[in-house]
Design a protein around this motif. Structure first.
Motif, PDB file in Angstrom:
ATOM      1  N   PHE A 207       0.824  -1.213   0.000  1.00 52.27           N
ATOM      2  CA  PHE A 207       0.000   0.000   0.000  1.00 52.27           C
ATOM      3  C   PHE A 207       0.859   1.264   0.000  1.00 52.27           C
ATOM      4  O   PHE A 207       0.629   2.181  -0.806  1.00 52.27           O
ATOM      5  N   VAL A 208       1.845   1.337   0.868  1.00 51.81           N
ATOM      6  CA  VAL A 208       2.622   2.568   0.988  1.00 51.81           C
ATOM      7  C   VAL A 208       3.566   2.778  -0.189  1.00 51.81           C
ATOM      8  O   VAL A 208       4.057   3.897  -0.398  1.00 51.81           O
ATOM      9  N   THR A 209       3.849   1.722  -0.967  1.00 53.86           N
ATOM     10  CA  THR A 209       4.786   1.853  -2.083  1.00 53.86           C
ATOM     11  C   THR A 209       4.108   1.866  -3.443  1.00 53.86           C
ATOM     12  O   THR A 209       4.780   1.913  -4.470  1.00 53.86           O
ATOM     13  N   VAL A 210       2.768   1.841  -3.470  1.00 50.49           N
ATOM     14  CA  VAL A 210       2.035   1.811  -4.740  1.00 50.49           C
ATOM     15  C   VAL A 210       2.403   2.957  -5.685  1.00 50.49           C
ATOM     16  O   VAL A 210       2.602   2.741  -6.885  1.00 50.49           O
ATOM     17  N   PRO A 211       2.505   4.215  -5.231  1.00 51.25           N
ATOM     18  CA  PRO A 211       2.636   5.312  -6.194  1.00 51.25           C
ATOM     19  C   PRO A 211       3.990   5.433  -6.879  1.00 51.25           C
ATOM     20  O   PRO A 211       4.075   6.084  -7.927  1.00 51.25           O
ATOM     21  N   PHE A 212       5.053   4.877  -6.330  1.00 55.62           N
ATOM     22  CA  PHE A 212       6.393   5.284  -6.742  1.00 55.62           C
ATOM     23  C   PHE A 212       6.699   4.958  -8.200  1.00 55.62           C
ATOM     24  O   PHE A 212       7.229   5.809  -8.925  1.00 55.62           O
ATOM     25  N   ILE A 213       6.417   3.768  -8.646  1.00 56.56           N
ATOM     26  CA  ILE A 213       6.738   3.398 -10.026  1.00 56.56           C
ATOM     27  C   ILE A 213       5.792   4.085 -10.998  1.00 56.56           C
ATOM     28  O   ILE A 213       6.226   4.655 -12.012  1.00 56.56           O
ATOM     29  N   ALA A 214       4.488   4.047 -10.700  1.00 55.92           N
ATOM     30  CA  ALA A 214       3.514   4.677 -11.597  1.00 55.92           C
ATOM     31  C   ALA A 214       3.769   6.179 -11.727  1.00 55.92           C
ATOM     32  O   ALA A 214       3.749   6.728 -12.835  1.00 55.92           O
ATOM     33  N   ARG A 215       4.041   6.851 -10.615  1.00 53.42           N
ATOM     34  CA  ARG A 215       4.240   8.292 -10.630  1.00 53.42           C
ATOM     35  C   ARG A 215       5.538   8.690 -11.330  1.00 53.42           C
ATOM     36  O   ARG A 215       5.672   9.823 -11.800  1.00 53.42           O
ATOM     37  N   GLU A 216       6.505   7.807 -11.400  1.00 55.36           N
ATOM     38  CA  GLU A 216       7.732   8.089 -12.137  1.00 55.36           C
ATOM     39  C   GLU A 216       7.521   7.895 -13.635  1.00 55.36           C
ATOM     40  O   GLU A 216       8.097   8.625 -14.452  1.00 55.36           O
ATOM     41  N   LEU A 217       6.683   6.928 -14.001  1.00 61.30           N
ATOM     42  CA  LEU A 217       6.503   6.604 -15.417  1.00 61.30           C
ATOM     43  C   LEU A 217       5.509   7.521 -16.117  1.00 61.30           C
ATOM     44  O   LEU A 217       5.676   7.812 -17.306  1.00 61.30           O
ATOM     45  N   ILE A 218       4.473   7.958 -15.407  1.00 61.83           N
ATOM     46  CA  ILE A 218       3.394   8.713 -16.067  1.00 61.83           C
ATOM     47  C   ILE A 218       3.903   9.969 -16.771  1.00 61.83           C
ATOM     48  O   ILE A 218       3.643  10.164 -17.974  1.00 61.83           O
ATOM     49  N   PRO A 219       4.655  10.878 -16.110  1.00 61.11           N
ATOM     50  CA  PRO A 219       5.119  12.072 -16.842  1.00 61.11           C
ATOM     51  C   PRO A 219       6.095  11.741 -17.966  1.00 61.11           C
ATOM     52  O   PRO A 219       6.099  12.406 -19.006  1.00 61.11           O
TER      53      PRO A 219
ATOM     54  N   LEU B  39      11.817   3.498 -15.416  1.00 57.48           N
ATOM     55  CA  LEU B  39      11.284   2.339 -14.715  1.00 57.48           C
ATOM     56  C   LEU B  39      12.238   1.886 -13.616  1.00 57.48           C
ATOM     57  O   LEU B  39      11.817   1.598 -12.484  1.00 57.48           O
ATOM     58  N   LEU B  40      13.522   1.824 -13.932  1.00 57.00           N
ATOM     59  CA  LEU B  40      14.512   1.419 -12.936  1.00 57.00           C
ATOM     60  C   LEU B  40      14.581   2.424 -11.791  1.00 57.00           C
ATOM     61  O   LEU B  40      14.710   2.038 -10.614  1.00 57.00           O
ATOM     62  N   TYR B  41      14.453   3.697 -12.111  1.00 54.89           N
ATOM     63  CA  TYR B  41      14.446   4.735 -11.075  1.00 54.89           C
ATOM     64  C   TYR B  41      13.264   4.556 -10.132  1.00 54.89           C
ATOM     65  O   TYR B  41      13.393   4.645  -8.910  1.00 54.89           O
ATOM     66  N   GLY B  42      12.089   4.284 -10.684  1.00 57.13           N
ATOM     67  CA  GLY B  42      10.917   4.032  -9.861  1.00 57.13           C
ATOM     68  C   GLY B  42      11.069   2.800  -8.994  1.00 57.13           C
ATOM     69  O   GLY B  42      10.642   2.779  -7.834  1.00 57.13           O
ATOM     70  N   ILE B  43      11.685   1.749  -9.530  1.00 54.00           N
ATOM     71  CA  ILE B  43      11.914   0.521  -8.757  1.00 54.00           C
ATOM     72  C   ILE B  43      12.837   0.800  -7.579  1.00 54.00           C
ATOM     73  O   ILE B  43      12.620   0.295  -6.465  1.00 54.00           O
ATOM     74  N   ILE B  44      13.867   1.612  -7.788  1.00 56.22           N
ATOM     75  CA  ILE B  44      14.799   1.943  -6.709  1.00 56.22           C
ATOM     76  C   ILE B  44      14.084   2.683  -5.590  1.00 56.22           C
ATOM     77  O   ILE B  44      14.249   2.373  -4.406  1.00 56.22           O
ATOM     78  N   LEU B  45      13.268   3.671  -5.941  1.00 57.49           N
ATOM     79  CA  LEU B  45      12.518   4.419  -4.927  1.00 57.49           C
ATOM     80  C   LEU B  45      11.540   3.509  -4.188  1.00 57.49           C
ATOM     81  O   LEU B  45      11.404   3.586  -2.961  1.00 57.49           O
ATOM     82  N   CYS B  46      10.864   2.656  -4.926  1.00 59.54           N
ATOM     83  CA  CYS B  46       9.907   1.726  -4.326  1.00 59.54           C
ATOM     84  C   CYS B  46      10.623   0.767  -3.381  1.00 59.54           C
ATOM     85  O   CYS B  46      10.140   0.503  -2.265  1.00 59.54           O
ATOM     86  N   ASN B  47      11.774   0.269  -3.796  1.00 60.99           N
ATOM     87  CA  ASN B  47      12.544  -0.666  -2.973  1.00 60.99           C
ATOM     88  C   ASN B  47      13.018   0.004  -1.682  1.00 60.99           C
ATOM     89  O   ASN B  47      12.935  -0.587  -0.588  1.00 60.99           O
TER      90      ASN B  47
ATOM     91  N   LYS C  67      20.593   5.420  -7.312  1.00 69.19           N
ATOM     92  CA  LYS C  67      19.604   6.425  -7.708  1.00 69.19           C
ATOM     93  C   LYS C  67      20.263   7.573  -8.466  1.00 69.19           C
ATOM     94  O   LYS C  67      19.734   8.051  -9.466  1.00 69.19           O
ATOM     95  N   THR C  68      21.434   8.016  -8.000  1.00 70.62           N
ATOM     96  CA  THR C  68      22.138   9.115  -8.666  1.00 70.62           C
ATOM     97  C   THR C  68      22.525   8.735 -10.086  1.00 70.62           C
ATOM     98  O   THR C  68      22.361   9.525 -11.031  1.00 70.62           O
ATOM     99  N   PHE C  69      23.018   7.503 -10.245  1.00 67.41           N
ATOM    100  CA  PHE C  69      23.397   7.027 -11.581  1.00 67.41           C
ATOM    101  C   PHE C  69      22.185   6.959 -12.500  1.00 67.41           C
ATOM    102  O   PHE C  69      22.202   7.448 -13.634  1.00 67.41           O
ATOM    103  N   VAL C  70      21.104   6.345 -11.993  1.00 71.60           N
ATOM    104  CA  VAL C  70      19.906   6.178 -12.813  1.00 71.60           C
ATOM    105  C   VAL C  70      19.265   7.526 -13.105  1.00 71.60           C
ATOM    106  O   VAL C  70      18.749   7.757 -14.201  1.00 71.60           O
ATOM    107  N   GLU C  71      19.316   8.446 -12.128  1.00 74.00           N
ATOM    108  CA  GLU C  71      18.727   9.779 -12.325  1.00 74.00           C
ATOM    109  C   GLU C  71      19.394  10.503 -13.481  1.00 74.00           C
ATOM    110  O   GLU C  71      18.732  11.192 -14.261  1.00 74.00           O
ATOM    111  N   SER C  72      20.710  10.346 -13.609  1.00 71.51           N
ATOM    112  CA  SER C  72      21.408  10.977 -14.735  1.00 71.51           C
ATOM    113  C   SER C  72      20.948  10.382 -16.060  1.00 71.51           C
ATOM    114  O   SER C  72      20.792  11.091 -17.050  1.00 71.51           O
ATOM    115  N   LYS C  73      20.690   9.059 -16.048  1.00 67.21           N
ATOM    116  CA  LYS C  73      20.207   8.409 -17.259  1.00 67.21           C
ATOM    117  C   LYS C  73      18.789   8.858 -17.593  1.00 67.21           C
ATOM    118  O   LYS C  73      18.440   9.057 -18.755  1.00 67.21           O
ATOM    119  N   VAL C  74      17.950   9.033 -16.553  1.00 65.16           N
ATOM    120  CA  VAL C  74      16.581   9.502 -16.766  1.00 65.16           C
ATOM    121  C   VAL C  74      16.587  10.911 -17.332  1.00 65.16           C
ATOM    122  O   VAL C  74      15.838  11.233 -18.266  1.00 65.16           O
TER     123      VAL C  74
END
Length: 298
Positions: free
Chosen positions: A161-173, A209-217, A275-282
């Motif tokens: 429940f508490v981790t539901v938004p992280f991946i979806a909210r990263e991918l939508i924009p 997607l990978l960035y969202g997975i990291i935040l969710c994890n 996260k820093t590495f993936v953020e640069s890729k995003v």
């Protein structure tokens, strides 16, 4: 009719607008560094200092004793279940919201954001009201000898429940910025829905997607409020790492508490590096998407 002429500022004027005097910049940087030092670096260093203060043997004894190993195992188990489920949900929700028009889209977006606005403790209480012994489904679960609250399923549900938004909210924009042109071209060329998803959509969103997975994890491993309500604090059974730290600290076993806390801090630092590495890729991916949009407009 009056014609209004808008003149664009020159490069020197733009620089003057966006640049502050050197003394202002140094003051702002100093305030930021002082804040980070006081509220981030000092507590982080103190965690590792307190964890190792009584020696390496005490440290390893604290993180390898049975209750600590059980807490580590439960934390990893809950994370291993919650993250893949949120991955599937996040991709499906982002795909539906960004690629299709349907009735109830705004409701779906609101529901995705719900865990951000609801306190984790309240979320845990909701599960107790639904699955607890005195809850809506409690008698039926007791009759069939099924346990959700004060057991692993409740912890997994609270974590999801508490981790539901992280991946979806990263991918939508990200998917909204990319548009639907490539998917439409793939469909015109004869690709079906799964082929379009695997060969067009997922490669385009892989870093987001990978960035969202990291935040969710990271949130799944560090969740305290909702898990605390539904766990029952049963040592060696329903305690995750954050709950185990709380119990050790309340028992004045500070060396063990800081030793276990250092594991969470270490996981946070590793997550931050990834996260820093993936953020640069995003960022690079979003820049590429923007260039494609500009080229398409021209």
């Amino acid at each position: 009719m009056t014609t209004i002429t808008i003149s664009h500022p020159s490069k020197s004027q733009q620089a003057a607008i966006t640049q502050e005097p050197a003394w202002v910049r140094w003051i702002l940087i100093g305030i930021a560094l002082a804040f980070l030092t006081l509220f981030l670096f000092v507590p982080l260093v103190s965690v590792f200092y307190e964890a190792l203060k009584k020696g390496v043997d005490v440290y390893f004894a604290a993180i390898t004793e049975p209750d600590a190993l059980a807490a580590i195992k439960l934390t990893l188990t809950a994370t291993a279940i919650a993250v893949p489920l949120n991955l599937v949900f996040g991709v499906a929700a982002a795909w539906a919201i960004t690629k299709f028009e349907f009735r109830g889209k705004n409701v779906l977006i609101t529901l995705i954001d719900l865990p951000f606005s609801v306190s984790p403790v309240v979320a845990g209480l909701i599960y107790v009201l639904v699955f607890g012994l005195q809850g809506w489904l409690g008698p039926w679960l007791a009759e069939h000898d099924l346990k959700v609250i004060f057991a692993v399923p409740g912890i997994v549900l609270a974590t999801i429940f508490v981790t539901v938004p992280f991946i979806a909210r990263e991918l939508i924009p990200l998917m909204q910025a990319q548009g639907t042109e490539e998917e439409e071209a793939a469909v015109v060329l004869g690709a079906n829905g799964w082929q379009t998803l695997w060969n067009i959509t997922l490669p385009n969103i892989k870093w987001g997607l990978l960035y969202g997975i990291i935040l969710c994890n990271a949130r799944a491993m560090g969740e305290f409020g909702a898990v605390s309500v539904v766990s029952g604090h049963i040592r060696g059974s329903t305690n995750t790492l954050p709950l185990h730290v709380e119990i050790l600290y309340n028992e004045y076993n500070f060396a063990a508490a800081f030793a276990v806390a250092s594991l969470l801090a270490l996981l946070a630092l590793i997550t931050l590096a990834i996260k820093t590495f993936v953020e640069s890729k995003v960022t690079q991916q979003k820049h590429t998407t923007k260039l494609k949009e500009n080229n398409h407009e021209h």
